[in-house]
Design a protein around this motif. Structure first.
Motif, PDB file in Angstrom:
ATOM      1  N   PRO A  51       0.810  -1.221   0.000  1.00 20.56           N
ATOM      2  CA  PRO A  51       0.000   0.000   0.000  1.00 20.56           C
ATOM      3  C   PRO A  51       0.847   1.276   0.000  1.00 20.56           C
ATOM      4  CG  PRO A  51      -0.906  -1.572   1.546  1.00 20.56           C
ATOM      5  CD  PRO A  51       0.415  -2.119   1.114  1.00 20.56           C
ATOM      6  N   LEU A  52       1.940   1.290   0.781  1.00 19.46           N
ATOM      7  CA  LEU A  52       2.798   2.482   0.785  1.00 19.46           C
ATOM      8  C   LEU A  52       3.487   2.660  -0.560  1.00 19.46           C
ATOM      9  CD1 LEU A  52       4.518   2.514   4.304  1.00 19.46           C
ATOM     10  CD2 LEU A  52       2.708   4.020   3.443  1.00 19.46           C
ATOM     11  N   TYR A  53       3.867   1.552  -1.184  1.00 17.95           N
ATOM     12  CA  TYR A  53       4.487   1.668  -2.513  1.00 17.95           C
ATOM     13  C   TYR A  53       3.504   2.275  -3.510  1.00 17.95           C
ATOM     14  CZ  TYR A  53       5.607   0.569  -7.261  1.00 17.95           C
ATOM     15  OH  TYR A  53       5.794   0.698  -8.624  1.00 17.95           O
ATOM     16  N   GLN A  54       2.240   1.832  -3.463  1.00 14.21           N
ATOM     17  CA  GLN A  54       1.269   2.374  -4.410  1.00 14.21           C
ATOM     18  C   GLN A  54       1.006   3.865  -4.150  1.00 14.21           C
ATOM     19  OE1 GLN A  54      -2.018  -0.164  -5.753  1.00 14.21           O
ATOM     20  NE2 GLN A  54      -1.240  -1.747  -4.389  1.00 14.21           N
ATOM     21  N   GLY A  55       1.055   4.261  -2.877  1.00 17.16           N
ATOM     22  CA  GLY A  55       0.966   5.689  -2.582  1.00 17.16           C
ATOM     23  C   GLY A  55       2.172   6.444  -3.125  1.00 17.16           C
ATOM     24  N   LEU A  56       3.370   5.823  -3.015  1.00 18.39           N
ATOM     25  CA  LEU A  56       4.579   6.423  -3.576  1.00 18.39           C
ATOM     26  C   LEU A  56       4.467   6.548  -5.091  1.00 18.39           C
ATOM     27  CD1 LEU A  56       7.639   7.285  -3.050  1.00 18.39           C
ATOM     28  CD2 LEU A  56       8.187   4.925  -3.673  1.00 18.39           C
ATOM     29  N   LEU A  57       3.967   5.486  -5.729  1.00 11.85           N
ATOM     30  CA  LEU A  57       3.798   5.539  -7.177  1.00 11.85           C
ATOM     31  C   LEU A  57       2.802   6.625  -7.564  1.00 11.85           C
ATOM     32  CD1 LEU A  57       4.403   4.416  -9.971  1.00 11.85           C
ATOM     33  CD2 LEU A  57       2.690   2.627  -9.569  1.00 11.85           C
ATOM     34  N   PHE A  58       1.724   6.775  -6.778  1.00 15.42           N
ATOM     35  CA  PHE A  58       0.752   7.828  -7.079  1.00 15.42           C
ATOM     36  C   PHE A  58       1.391   9.211  -7.029  1.00 15.42           C
ATOM     37  CE2 PHE A  58      -2.255  11.002  -5.398  1.00 15.42           C
ATOM     38  CZ  PHE A  58      -3.080  11.105  -6.504  1.00 15.42           C
ATOM     39  N   LEU A  59       2.255   9.457  -6.042  1.00 11.05           N
ATOM     40  CA  LEU A  59       2.863  10.789  -5.943  1.00 11.05           C
ATOM     41  C   LEU A  59       3.694  11.105  -7.187  1.00 11.05           C
ATOM     42  CD1 LEU A  59       6.040  11.738  -5.179  1.00 11.05           C
ATOM     43  CD2 LEU A  59       5.635  10.283  -3.216  1.00 11.05           C
ATOM     44  N   THR A  60       4.266  10.069  -7.822  1.00 11.38           N
ATOM     45  CA  THR A  60       5.067  10.323  -9.031  1.00 11.38           C
ATOM     46  C   THR A  60       4.193  10.674 -10.230  1.00 11.38           C
ATOM     47  OG1 THR A  60       5.103   8.004  -9.810  1.00 11.38           O
ATOM     48  CG2 THR A  60       6.797   8.672  -8.211  1.00 11.38           C
ATOM     49  N   LEU A  61       2.885  10.518 -10.105  1.00  6.71           N
ATOM     50  CA  LEU A  61       1.975  10.759 -11.222  1.00  6.71           C
ATOM     51  C   LEU A  61       1.315  12.137 -11.187  1.00  6.71           C
ATOM     52  CD1 LEU A  61       0.084   7.327 -11.230  1.00  6.71           C
ATOM     53  CD2 LEU A  61       2.283   7.892 -12.270  1.00  6.71           C
ATOM     54  N   VAL A  62       1.384  12.836 -10.047  1.00  8.44           N
ATOM     55  CA  VAL A  62       0.676  14.112  -9.928  1.00  8.44           C
ATOM     56  C   VAL A  62       1.482  15.231 -10.585  1.00  8.44           C
ATOM     57  CG1 VAL A  62      -0.407  13.331  -7.786  1.00  8.44           C
ATOM     58  CG2 VAL A  62       1.654  14.721  -7.682  1.00  8.44           C
ATOM     59  N   PRO A  63       0.825  16.335 -10.926  1.00  5.87           N
ATOM     60  CA  PRO A  63       1.532  17.432 -11.600  1.00  5.87           C
ATOM     61  C   PRO A  63       2.509  18.168 -10.701  1.00  5.87           C
ATOM     62  CG  PRO A  63      -0.742  18.044 -11.139  1.00  5.87           C
ATOM     63  CD  PRO A  63      -0.620  16.586 -10.815  1.00  5.87           C
ATOM     64  N   SER A  64       3.275  19.050 -11.309  1.00  6.06           N
ATOM     65  CA  SER A  64       4.240  19.866 -10.583  1.00  6.06           C
ATOM     66  C   SER A  64       3.531  20.998  -9.846  1.00  6.06           C
ATOM     67  CB  SER A  64       5.270  20.440 -11.556  1.00  6.06           C
ATOM     68  OG  SER A  64       6.214  21.245 -10.888  1.00  6.06           O
ATOM     69  N   THR A  65       4.272  21.670  -8.984  1.00  2.00           N
ATOM     70  CA  THR A  65       3.734  22.804  -8.247  1.00  2.00           C
ATOM     71  C   THR A  65       3.746  24.066  -9.117  1.00  2.00           C
ATOM     72  OG1 THR A  65       5.902  23.434  -7.408  1.00  2.00           O
ATOM     73  CG2 THR A  65       4.628  21.886  -6.095  1.00  2.00           C
ATOM     74  N   ILE A  66       3.077  25.086  -8.637  1.00  4.04           N
ATOM     75  CA  ILE A  66       3.152  26.406  -9.285  1.00  4.04           C
ATOM     76  C   ILE A  66       3.845  27.382  -8.349  1.00  4.04           C
ATOM     77  CG2 ILE A  66       1.880  28.348 -10.276  1.00  4.04           C
ATOM     78  CD1 ILE A  66      -0.279  26.467 -11.144  1.00  4.04           C
ATOM     79  N   GLN A  67       3.195  27.666  -7.201  1.00  2.00           N
ATOM     80  CA  GLN A  67       3.685  28.748  -6.347  1.00  2.00           C
ATOM     81  C   GLN A  67       5.095  28.490  -5.824  1.00  2.00           C
ATOM     82  OE1 GLN A  67       2.265  31.542  -5.999  1.00  2.00           O
ATOM     83  NE2 GLN A  67       3.327  32.531  -4.297  1.00  2.00           N
ATOM     84  N   SER A  68       5.339  27.297  -5.297  1.00  2.00           N
ATOM     85  CA  SER A  68       6.667  27.056  -4.735  1.00  2.00           C
ATOM     86  C   SER A  68       7.730  26.981  -5.822  1.00  2.00           C
ATOM     87  CB  SER A  68       6.673  25.789  -3.876  1.00  2.00           C
ATOM     88  OG  SER A  68       6.205  24.681  -4.596  1.00  2.00           O
TER      89      SER A  68
END
Length: 357
Positions: A94-111
């Motif tokens: 489950p933690l690996y799949q959460g890690l994989l999900f984070l690699t799929l989200v877009p980049s930041t804007i403000q920071s």
């Protein structure tokens, strides 16, 4: 190293969900409010993004293409490679799949803008790169999640996105895409108001995200999924995320150099291409994972704080190495999906490697 105050609020929200999770009617109300908050967030994203700025930014297509490739190709490939940490016992599935999900989200804007400005990079390009990434992520993130996380969560404790069913499509379209398009359509009438009151609406943004976190972690507590996470596994997750962040920082910096980008553009590529958006990822996880969202977003929350601390150090070092006066630093490095610059500052010179505006 100072901790982002918003991270403390997020952690406090997680603690509240652990002590007083929403149940029964309260859970139904929280879920409905969370759904409305997600739709409102993406409406604001659409209202803030200037179509003119996006078209102007296309002139620097090599830089934006590089950032998008880092965000939606290189990051996911590294996420897939991290699967090897599961049989080694460092990560649970489950933690690996959460890690994989984070690699799929877009980049930041403000920071990304803030760190690029502090490091004296190409700030207008950072504005456009973050905007393009957020726009692409509305479509790319669910598609990648369906392809790489498919198979359904539930009985085996996995986080699977459940395949790309008709129900998944409907949820994504109604909660993410339709509000975003509505914001774009109505931007002519509401855009000036949104920009003029962006500080107040920024608080609404953050409050909405806190509601999403509370709802997701409440569902996780009720479902009893937190017994799957041990301190040792959390330590393993942090170590893997540190390796992931270091790899992306090195790849974006030296990869941009190999592609013959100038120093200012390399700074933009490094900060925009190595970071992930908490503000975009949390609502998407809520839509895609439902009751399993709390584990899905845990790696993203930890990675968010890590990237802020590490990139702050790098940006200060780049600033000391630079020659000439710095750009005006963006007001905050905390995650806000906002495009604060007026249209005149969003123009970038194609392939110049220098700041413009």
């Amino acid at each position: 190293m100072p901790v982002d105050p918003y991270i403390l609020l997020l952690l406090g929200t997680v603690g509240l969900a652990a002590l007083l999770p929403a149940r029964g009617t309260g859970a139904d109300l929280a879920s409905g409010a969370s759904t409305a908050a997600i739709a409102f967030l993406f409406f604001l994203y659409g209202a803030r993004l200037s179509t003119r700025e996006a078209l102007d930014g296309l002139r620097h297509w090599r830089l934006h293409g590089t950032v998008l490739a880092c965000t939606f190709v290189v990051f996911p490939l590294l996420g897939l490679a991290a699967r090897g940490f599961v049989p080694a016992g460092i990560l649970s599935d489950p933690l690996y799949q959460g890690l994989l999900f984070l690699t799929l989200v877009p980049s930041t804007i403000q920071s990304s803008i803030a760190f690029t400005s502090l490091a004296r990079g190409n700030v207008p390009a950072a504005i456009c790169a973050g905007s393009f990434s957020s726009l692409a992520g509305i479509v790319a993130t669910p598609l990648l999640a369906a392809a790489l996380l498919g198979g359904g969560g539930g009985g085996d404790g996995s986080l699977g996105a459940g395949g790309f069913s008709a129900d998944s499509v409907t949820k994504i379209v109604l909660q993410l895409l339709v509000p975003f398009v509505a914001g774009q359509v109505l931007r002519r009438w509401v855009g000036e108001f949104v920009l003029r009151h962006r500080k107040v609406l920024g608080l609404v943004d953050r409050g909405s995200i806190l509601l999403v976190v509370y709802t997701a972690f409440s569902q996780g507590m009720v479902e009893g999924i937190w017994h799957q996470v041990s301190p040792a596994r959390l330590g393993g997750l942090l170590a893997v995320e540190a390796v992931l962040l270091a790899a992306m920082l090195l790849l974006t910096w030296y990869g941009a150099k190999a592609l013959k980008f100038g120093r200012a553009d390399r700074i933009t590529i490094q900060f925009a291409g190595s970071k992930k958006s908490l503000a975009a990822g949390l609502p998407m996880a809520s839509v895609l994972f439902g009751a399993q969202a709390s584990l899905a977003v845990l790696p993203l929350m930890l990675f968010h704080q890590m990237q802020l601390m590490v990139c702050a150090v790098i940006a200060k070092r780049r600033s000391r190495d630079a020659v000439g006066p710095p750009e005006a630093v963006a007001p905050a490095v905390a995650e806000e999906v906002t495009v604060p610059a007026p249209a005149g500052r969003s123009r970038t010179g194609a392939g110049t490697g220098t700041r413009s505006g």
